[in-house]
Design an enzyme around this catalytic site. Structure first.
Site, short mmCIF file in Angstrom:
data_model
loop_
_atom_site.label_atom_id
_atom_site.label_comp_id
_atom_site.label_asym_id
_atom_site.label_seq_id
_atom_site.Cartn_x
_atom_site.Cartn_y
_atom_site.Cartn_z
N GLY A 46 147.49 27.87 71.52
CA GLY A 46 145.94 27.98 71.08
C GLY A 46 146.33 26.88 70.47
O GLY A 46 145.22 25.84 69.87
N GLU A 102 147.32 27.04 63.47
CA GLU A 102 147.11 27.94 64.12
C GLU A 102 145.27 27.56 65.05
O GLU A 102 145.10 26.76 63.81
CB GLU A 102 146.86 29.36 63.26
CG GLU A 102 147.59 30.15 64.51
CD GLU A 102 147.22 31.43 65.46
OE1 GLU A 102 146.79 30.37 66.08
OE2 GLU A 102 147.18 31.71 65.63
N ASP A 106 141.85 35.66 63.55
CA ASP A 106 140.65 36.18 64.06
C ASP A 106 140.55 38.17 63.07
O ASP A 106 140.52 38.07 61.81
CB ASP A 106 140.73 36.79 65.44
CG ASP A 106 139.48 37.75 65.44
OD1 ASP A 106 138.46 37.30 65.19
OD2 ASP A 106 139.70 38.01 67.18
N LYS A 134 137.74 34.07 61.39
CA LYS A 134 137.00 34.58 61.51
C LYS A 134 136.08 36.02 60.86
O LYS A 134 137.33 37.11 60.87
CB LYS A 134 136.45 35.16 63.04
CG LYS A 134 135.38 35.15 63.94
CD LYS A 134 135.21 35.71 65.41
CE LYS A 134 135.91 34.14 66.37
NZ LYS A 134 135.72 35.61 68.10
N PHE A 155 132.40 34.92 70.49
CA PHE A 155 133.53 33.99 71.02
C PHE A 155 133.53 33.40 71.41
O PHE A 155 132.38 32.20 71.41
CB PHE A 155 133.71 35.14 72.38
CG PHE A 155 135.24 35.01 72.73
CD1 PHE A 155 136.89 35.53 72.14
CD2 PHE A 155 135.34 33.82 73.21
CE1 PHE A 155 137.94 35.38 72.89
CE2 PHE A 155 136.96 33.43 74.25
CZ PHE A 155 138.42 34.58 73.72
N ASP A 162 140.40 28.64 74.69
CA ASP A 162 141.15 29.33 75.94
C ASP A 162 139.86 30.42 76.22
O ASP A 162 139.72 31.39 75.46
CB ASP A 162 141.65 29.70 76.58
CG ASP A 162 142.23 31.31 76.37
OD1 ASP A 162 142.40 31.83 75.00
OD2 ASP A 162 142.47 32.03 77.19
N ARG A 168 140.92 25.18 77.55
CA ARG A 168 141.60 23.97 76.11
C ARG A 168 141.28 22.60 75.84
O ARG A 168 141.34 22.59 74.76
CB ARG A 168 142.66 24.64 76.24
CG ARG A 168 143.69 25.92 76.78
CD ARG A 168 144.87 26.32 75.82
NE ARG A 168 145.57 27.07 76.59
CZ ARG A 168 145.24 28.56 75.94
NH1 ARG A 168 145.17 28.79 74.37
NH2 ARG A 168 146.08 30.03 76.17
P1 IMP Z 1 144.18 37.69 65.60
O1 IMP Z 1 145.78 38.44 65.96
O2 IMP Z 1 143.24 38.34 66.13
O3 IMP Z 1 143.79 37.01 64.16
O4 IMP Z 1 144.20 36.77 66.18
C1 IMP Z 1 143.91 35.42 67.46
C2 IMP Z 1 144.25 34.89 68.08
O5 IMP Z 1 143.49 36.08 69.25
C3 IMP Z 1 144.01 33.63 68.32
O6 IMP Z 1 145.23 32.78 67.89
C4 IMP Z 1 143.52 33.12 69.40
O7 IMP Z 1 144.24 33.03 70.11
C5 IMP Z 1 143.12 34.50 70.12
N1 IMP Z 1 141.88 34.50 69.60
C6 IMP Z 1 140.71 35.26 68.67
N2 IMP Z 1 139.62 35.32 68.61
C7 IMP Z 1 138.64 33.53 69.39
C8 IMP Z 1 137.90 33.03 70.05
O8 IMP Z 1 136.94 34.02 69.64
N3 IMP Z 1 138.05 32.40 71.34
C9 IMP Z 1 139.26 32.28 71.92
N4 IMP Z 1 140.73 32.70 71.28
C10 IMP Z 1 140.34 33.80 70.65
MG MG Z 2 146.13 31.57 69.58
#
Ligand code: IMP
Ligand code: MG
Length: 185
Positions: A46, A102, A106, A134, A155, A162, A168
């Site tokens: 990403g 990054e 999230d 987020k 989302f 993606d 992407r």
């Molecule tokens: P985390 O570990 O929950 O912080 O997730 C991070 C990863 O989840 C990111 O690097 C993305 O690959 C994926 N991700 C989280 N939210 C989204 C979104 O809204 N769209 C696409 N990918 C997301």
């Molecule tokens: Mg990512």
């Protein structure tokens, strides 16, 4: 394939707004890393689009590397879960000024895992640059040093992010309408 226009609920951040913000971030990074030994680490996949645009506006010498992590239980409706390394760096980061790049933070679990893992290799400094944040979804407290945009808990896809590995390449960040989006297979 469905045309993305069929399931875009809204364009959250348009191309020009992204590019303008990236120039600002690159300016801050260039100032902060003057005289340092900057290594940008892109978290695949990403982060790739963001990193490529960001690095072209950074004016201090830098190196690049890539790493990948996968999280179990990730998908359109959910991310987080347990994280593991799927591609390691080629560079020895000891005594380097590492900046992680990054697409989105999230839950924070991915970045928390990566930070803990990289810290054991003793970089001189270790910071985080994310295009999107987020914050509402955070499960793990982490410091974000460079943040493009704070976004609501929706989302999103495009600009590196993606939808089931597609889209992407889109130059903007869009919110998906999950009622209209039909995943393949
Ligand atoms: P985390 O570990 O929950 O912080 O997730 C991070 C990863 O989840 C990111 O690097 C993305 O690959 C994926 N991700 C989280 N939210 C989204 C979104 O809204 N769209 C696409 N990918 C997301
Ligand atoms: Mg990512």
């Amino acid at each position: 394939m469905q045309d993305y226009m069929d399931f875009v609920a809204e364009i959250l951040i348009d191309k020009q707004t992204i590019q303008n913000r990236i120039k600002e971030l690159a300016g801050e990074i260039s100032r902060d890393y003057t005289g340092k030994d900057l290594l940008l680490i892109c978290i695949l996949r990403g982060g790739i689009v963001f990193m490529v645009d960001l690095m072209r506006h950074i004016t201090v010498p830098l190196q690049l590397d890539f790493m990948a992590v996968s999280s179990y239980g990730a998908g359109v409706r959910q991310s987080g879960g347990s994280v593991r390394l799927s591609l390691d760096l080629k560079t020895d980061i000891r005594d380097k000024d590492v900046l992680l790049v990054e697409d989105i933070v999230d839950s924070g679990n991915t970045i928390a895992y990566v930070l803990e893992f990289l810290q054991t290799r003793q970089p001189r400094s270790l910071k985080v640059c994310t295009l999107l944040d987020k914050e509402e979804r955070r499960e793990t407290s982490i410091a974000i040093h460079y943040r493009g945009f704070s976004i609501p808990n929706k989302f999103v896809f495009g600009y590196g992010l993606d939808l089931d590995e597609y889209y992407r390449n889109l130059p903007f960040i869009a919110v998906v309408d999950l009622k209209k989006y039909q995943p393949k297979g």
